[in-house]
Each structure stands twice: as structure tokens, then as C-alpha cells.
Design a protein around this motif. Structure first.
Motif, PDB file in Angstrom:
ATOM      1  N   MET A   1      -6.393  51.519 -32.610  1.00  0.00           N
ATOM      2  CA  MET A   1      -6.465  50.409 -31.661  1.00  0.00           C
ATOM      3  C   MET A   1      -7.189  50.838 -30.391  1.00  0.00           C
ATOM      4  O   MET A   1      -6.924  51.916 -29.853  1.00  0.00           O
ATOM      5  N   VAL A   2      -8.090  49.984 -29.900  1.00  0.00           N
ATOM      6  CA  VAL A   2      -8.879  50.244 -28.699  1.00  0.00           C
ATOM      7  C   VAL A   2      -8.823  49.004 -27.821  1.00  0.00           C
ATOM      8  O   VAL A   2      -8.879  47.870 -28.316  1.00  0.00           O
ATOM      9  N   SER A   3      -8.715  49.206 -26.501  1.00  0.00           N
ATOM     10  CA  SER A   3      -8.591  48.066 -25.597  1.00  0.00           C
ATOM     11  C   SER A   3      -9.753  47.911 -24.622  1.00  0.00           C
ATOM     12  O   SER A   3      -9.847  46.891 -23.936  1.00  0.00           O
ATOM     13  N   LEU A   4     -10.650  48.906 -24.516  1.00  0.00           N
ATOM     14  CA  LEU A   4     -11.822  48.795 -23.643  1.00  0.00           C
ATOM     15  C   LEU A   4     -12.884  49.786 -24.094  1.00  0.00           C
ATOM     16  O   LEU A   4     -12.565  50.877 -24.574  1.00  0.00           O
ATOM     17  N   ALA A   5     -14.146  49.387 -23.928  1.00  0.00           N
ATOM     18  CA  ALA A   5     -15.278  50.286 -24.124  1.00  0.00           C
ATOM     19  C   ALA A   5     -16.040  50.346 -22.807  1.00  0.00           C
ATOM     20  O   ALA A   5     -16.718  49.395 -22.434  1.00  0.00           O
ATOM     21  N   ALA A   6     -15.915  51.452 -22.085  1.00  0.00           N
ATOM     22  CA  ALA A   6     -16.498  51.594 -20.755  1.00  0.00           C
ATOM     23  C   ALA A   6     -17.861  52.276 -20.841  1.00  0.00           C
ATOM     24  O   ALA A   6     -17.960  53.377 -21.395  1.00  0.00           O
ATOM     25  N   PRO A   7     -18.928  51.677 -20.287  1.00  0.00           N
ATOM     26  CA  PRO A   7     -20.242  52.330 -20.285  1.00  0.00           C
ATOM     27  C   PRO A   7     -20.199  53.632 -19.489  1.00  0.00           C
ATOM     28  O   PRO A   7     -19.667  53.675 -18.377  1.00  0.00           O
ATOM     29  N   LEU A   8     -20.754  54.673 -20.071  1.00  0.00           N
ATOM     30  CA  LEU A   8     -20.750  55.991 -19.441  1.00  0.00           C
ATOM     31  C   LEU A   8     -22.024  56.244 -18.657  1.00  0.00           C
ATOM     32  O   LEU A   8     -23.115  55.832 -19.074  1.00  0.00           O
ATOM     33  N   ASP A   9     -21.884  56.916 -17.538  1.00  0.00           N
ATOM     34  CA  ASP A   9     -23.032  57.408 -16.793  1.00  0.00           C
ATOM     35  C   ASP A   9     -23.738  58.435 -17.670  1.00  0.00           C
ATOM     36  O   ASP A   9     -23.178  59.463 -17.999  1.00  0.00           O
ATOM     37  N   GLY A  10     -24.950  58.149 -18.092  1.00  0.00           N
ATOM     38  CA  GLY A  10     -25.646  59.045 -18.998  1.00  0.00           C
ATOM     39  C   GLY A  10     -25.757  58.508 -20.406  1.00  0.00           C
ATOM     40  O   GLY A  10     -26.429  59.103 -21.251  1.00  0.00           O
ATOM     41  N   GLY A  11     -25.105  57.373 -20.680  1.00  0.00           N
ATOM     42  CA  GLY A  11     -25.258  56.731 -21.972  1.00  0.00           C
ATOM     43  C   GLY A  11     -24.020  56.796 -22.839  1.00  0.00           C
ATOM     44  O   GLY A  11     -23.169  57.673 -22.690  1.00  0.00           O
ATOM     45  N   GLY A  12     -23.928  55.860 -23.765  1.00  0.00           N
ATOM     46  CA  GLY A  12     -22.778  55.775 -24.638  1.00  0.00           C
ATOM     47  C   GLY A  12     -21.607  55.079 -23.962  1.00  0.00           C
ATOM     48  O   GLY A  12     -21.705  54.579 -22.838  1.00  0.00           O
ATOM     49  N   LEU A  13     -20.498  55.055 -24.668  1.00  0.00           N
ATOM     50  CA  LEU A  13     -19.299  54.378 -24.209  1.00  0.00           C
ATOM     51  C   LEU A  13     -18.097  55.312 -24.274  1.00  0.00           C
ATOM     52  O   LEU A  13     -18.086  56.264 -25.058  1.00  0.00           O
ATOM     53  N   LEU A  14     -17.099  55.039 -23.449  1.00  0.00           N
ATOM     54  CA  LEU A  14     -15.812  55.714 -23.575  1.00  0.00           C
ATOM     55  C   LEU A  14     -14.803  54.688 -24.058  1.00  0.00           C
ATOM     56  O   LEU A  14     -14.564  53.676 -23.391  1.00  0.00           O
ATOM     57  N   LEU A  15     -14.237  54.927 -25.223  1.00  0.00           N
ATOM     58  CA  LEU A  15     -13.241  54.033 -25.785  1.00  0.00           C
ATOM     59  C   LEU A  15     -11.865  54.384 -25.244  1.00  0.00           C
ATOM     60  O   LEU A  15     -11.450  55.542 -25.278  1.00  0.00           O
ATOM     61  N   VAL A  16     -11.167  53.369 -24.735  1.00  0.00           N
ATOM     62  CA  VAL A  16      -9.779  53.536 -24.309  1.00  0.00           C
ATOM     63  C   VAL A  16      -8.917  53.144 -25.499  1.00  0.00           C
ATOM     64  O   VAL A  16      -8.776  51.965 -25.825  1.00  0.00           O
ATOM     65  N   GLY A  17      -8.363  54.150 -26.187  1.00  0.00           N
ATOM     66  CA  GLY A  17      -7.623  53.916 -27.416  1.00  0.00           C
ATOM     67  C   GLY A  17      -6.125  53.998 -27.226  1.00  0.00           C
ATOM     68  O   GLY A  17      -5.631  54.263 -26.128  1.00  0.00           O
ATOM     69  N   GLU A  18      -5.400  53.779 -28.304  1.00  0.00           N
ATOM     70  CA  GLU A  18      -3.947  53.666 -28.203  1.00  0.00           C
ATOM     71  C   GLU A  18      -3.287  54.949 -27.716  1.00  0.00           C
ATOM     72  O   GLU A  18      -2.266  54.900 -27.021  1.00  0.00           O
ATOM     73  N   ASP A  19      -3.855  56.113 -28.040  1.00  0.00           N
ATOM     74  CA  ASP A  19      -3.274  57.380 -27.588  1.00  0.00           C
ATOM     75  C   ASP A  19      -4.348  58.403 -27.240  1.00  0.00           C
ATOM     76  O   ASP A  19      -4.086  59.592 -27.190  1.00  0.00           O
ATOM     77  N   ARG A  20      -5.573  57.929 -27.017  1.00  0.00           N
ATOM     78  CA  ARG A  20      -6.696  58.843 -26.789  1.00  0.00           C
ATOM     79  C   ARG A  20      -7.847  58.137 -26.081  1.00  0.00           C
ATOM     80  O   ARG A  20      -7.952  56.909 -26.102  1.00  0.00           O
ATOM     81  N   LEU A  21      -8.701  58.953 -25.465  1.00  0.00           N
ATOM     82  CA  LEU A  21      -9.987  58.507 -24.961  1.00  0.00           C
ATOM     83  C   LEU A  21     -11.057  59.173 -25.799  1.00  0.00           C
ATOM     84  O   LEU A  21     -10.972  60.375 -26.071  1.00  0.00           O
ATOM     85  N   SER A  22     -12.084  58.405 -26.210  1.00  0.00           N
ATOM     86  CA  SER A  22     -13.105  58.937 -27.105  1.00  0.00           C
ATOM     87  C   SER A  22     -14.482  58.472 -26.666  1.00  0.00           C
ATOM     88  O   SER A  22     -14.660  57.331 -26.226  1.00  0.00           O
TER      89      SER A  22
END
Length: 298
Positions: free
Chosen positions: A63-84
């Protein structure tokens, strides 16, 4: 609500007929001109390119609740028990850090990037267990607990000058305002700012516009309210579905307000009454959004 203030109204229109179980976390990626949002319970990351109308989704394994754009490209996924880290081109996922892995009761919920390029994120019980949720800040790659004992943390957003943060515990119906220092860290105790505890609908996700007003989703009421700096309702967006979850500005000039919705907990009868519940809606209010910074990890 007050009768002394003129309240403007708008009607939201269907943007993407995606019918998420729990649509959440709309986030504009300005560099790639894409809007991302999540279906938390179905473990999906959705996207829309407003300029072309093209849309799609990625199936994830948690489960993921947000995909945040990263400085430098790509996304950071805010997941149920992790950041990816997530590369949307090849759908590659790389684990960045864990949180609350020793607590199987919780998952991530609301999140938003602040005026320093840091990420505030929250957790809540998977069954909305009372007091199971917390509020964190990810600042330059380090995750710090800000507040615990919350039930459904939501409405995370920030003033343009970085002086204030807002959030709510949806279960209380009260939106809180928290004073921040020059580095974006909370000072003192959060203060009650807007009370929806006696009105139809519960405060959910929120975003700040270019005029300093807050757009707040009212779960259960089928509305998004616009609040001025004093916490008074000065505008209402009406939706044809009852469970709006979070608004976000998107588009080349941030002129469109997109709203995620949900059909979580619906009976067959409710689904028949609201067949497009869980879809993405849009409205042009004549007010532009406030540009958000990409997330900085270093």
C-alpha cells in the motif's frame, strides 16, 4: 460556517474514471507535467498527463499513499511501512528506509512536501484504531517523529512563507495550525484553527493556494471547502460523490484543482447511487495553486 461571508461555489467534473477503492495523495510532478495519485487499498499508483489526457497506473506490491517528486528525478513512494525510490519509466522500486515495521496495525496516510523541500507524512491504523497514528517529518533523509496518539492524520499543508503547518485528526473534526521555525520545525503546541465537528463531513486532505487560502476535502459531505486565513469557509466545490479525500493543483500554470475520491465502505446500494465514486475529479476555480518544491533527501 458563517453567514456573514459570501461563499463562492463550483461544480467538479469527472477527470479520470478510475473508481479507486481509496483514492488519495494527489501530487503534481511539475518537471514531467504529470499528476500522480494512489489507490491505497488496491496498491496502485495512478497518473494523468493533463496536457494530453493520457492516463494509466502502476501495480505495486504494498500500500502506498503518496508519490513525491524527488529533487534530481524519480519519485519517493510513501508506503505502509517504508519509503522507496520509484522510477516511473521502468517501474523500478528501491527501498530507501523503513518506519513502524514493528507495528503491523498501521499504514501510511496523508503526506505533503513543505516549504523547505522536506516531507511530512502520517500513519494511521489500518482499521482506524483510535490513537494508533503518528506524524513524521523526513528532513534531508532523516525521519523524525513529530506527534503521536492521532487516529486519522490528514490535511497536511503549509503556508507560502513557511510560518505555519496545518493538519487534522479527521476523527476530531478540528483542523489544527502549528507554528514553525525558520527551518520548518514545529514550535510549541498546535492550536485549533477551524472546527468542523458539528457540520456534515469530516476534514480530510488539504492544499494551500497562491492566495494563502486552504482547500479542504470534507469526507462524507461531497464537498471541498475553501477557507481563508482566519479559518472561515469562503468557497465550496460540490462533487457528485460523497467521499472526496484530497485536492491538489496541477497543470502547466497550476490552474486546475484535482480531487481524489473513494468508495471505501460502500454498500452495493451506495455504489449504485454513486457509480463513479473513487474517480478523479477536476474543477477550474479561477484561483491558481502554490508551487511545491521537489523533495530533497540530502
Amino acid at each position: 460556517m458563517t453567514t456573514e461571508i459570501k461563499v463562492s461555489t463550483w461544480q467538479a467534473e469527472l477527470a479520470v474514471d478510475c473508481r479507486c477503492t481509496l483514492g488519495e495523495g494527489p501530487q503534481w510532478d511539475a518537471n514531467h507535467q504529470r499528476l500522480y495519485w494512489c489507490d491505497i487499498l488496491e496498491k496502485q499508483l495512478h497518473w494523468l498527463a493533463p496536457a494530453t489526457g493520457e492516463s494509466g497506473h502502476h501495480q505495486l506490491d504494498h500500500m502506498v499513499s503518496l508519490a513525491a517528486p524527488l529533487d534530481g528525478g524519480g519519485l519517493l513512494l510513501v508506503g505502509e511501512d517504508r519509503l522507496s525510490r520509484f522510477d516511473p519509466v521502468n517501474a523500478a522500486v528501491e527501498r530507501f528506509c523503513d518506519f513502524e515495521t514493528d507495528n503491523p496495525v498501521t499504514r501510511s496516510n496523508d503526506a505533503r512536501i513543505d516549504r523547505h523541500g522536506s516531507l511530512w507524512l502520517s500513519t494511521m491504523g489500518k482499521k482506524a484504531e483510535k490513537g494508533a497514528g503518528s506524524l513524521y517529518r523526513l528532513h534531508r533523509g532523516k525521519l523524525t517523529l513529530l506527534l503521536s496518539g492521532l487516529t486519522i492524520p490528514n490535511a497536511i499543508c503549509f503556508s507560502e512563507d513557511g510560518e505555519f503547518a496545518w493538519f487534522t485528526d479527521t476523527a476530531t473534526g478540528v483542523v489544527m495550525r502549528w507554528t514553525l521555525d525558520s527551518e520548518g520545525w514545529p514550535q510549541g503546541e498546535p492550536q485549533s484553527w477551524a472546527d468542523f465537528s458539528t457540520t456534515l463531513g469530516n476534514p480530510d486532505g488539504a492544499v494551500v493556494d497562491s492566495e494563502g487560502c486552504i482547500w479542504l476535502a470534507l469526507w462524507g459531505a461531497g464537498q471541498v471547502a475553501r477557507l481563508n486565513q482566519d479559518g472561515h469557509v469562503i468557497g465550496l466545490i460540490e462533487l457528485p460523490v460523497s467521499q472526496p479525500s484530497c485536492p491538489a493543483f496541477a497543470g502547466a500554470d497550476l490552474e486546475m484543482l484535482y480531487i481524489t475520491t473513494a468508495q471505501e465502505g460502500f454498500s452495493d446500494e451506495q455504489l449504485a447511487q454513486e457509480p463513479s465514486a473513487g474517480s478523479l475529479y477536476v474543477v477550474e476555480t479561477g484561483v491558481k495553486g502554490l508551487a511545491e518544491l521537489p523533495l530533497r533527501l540530502v
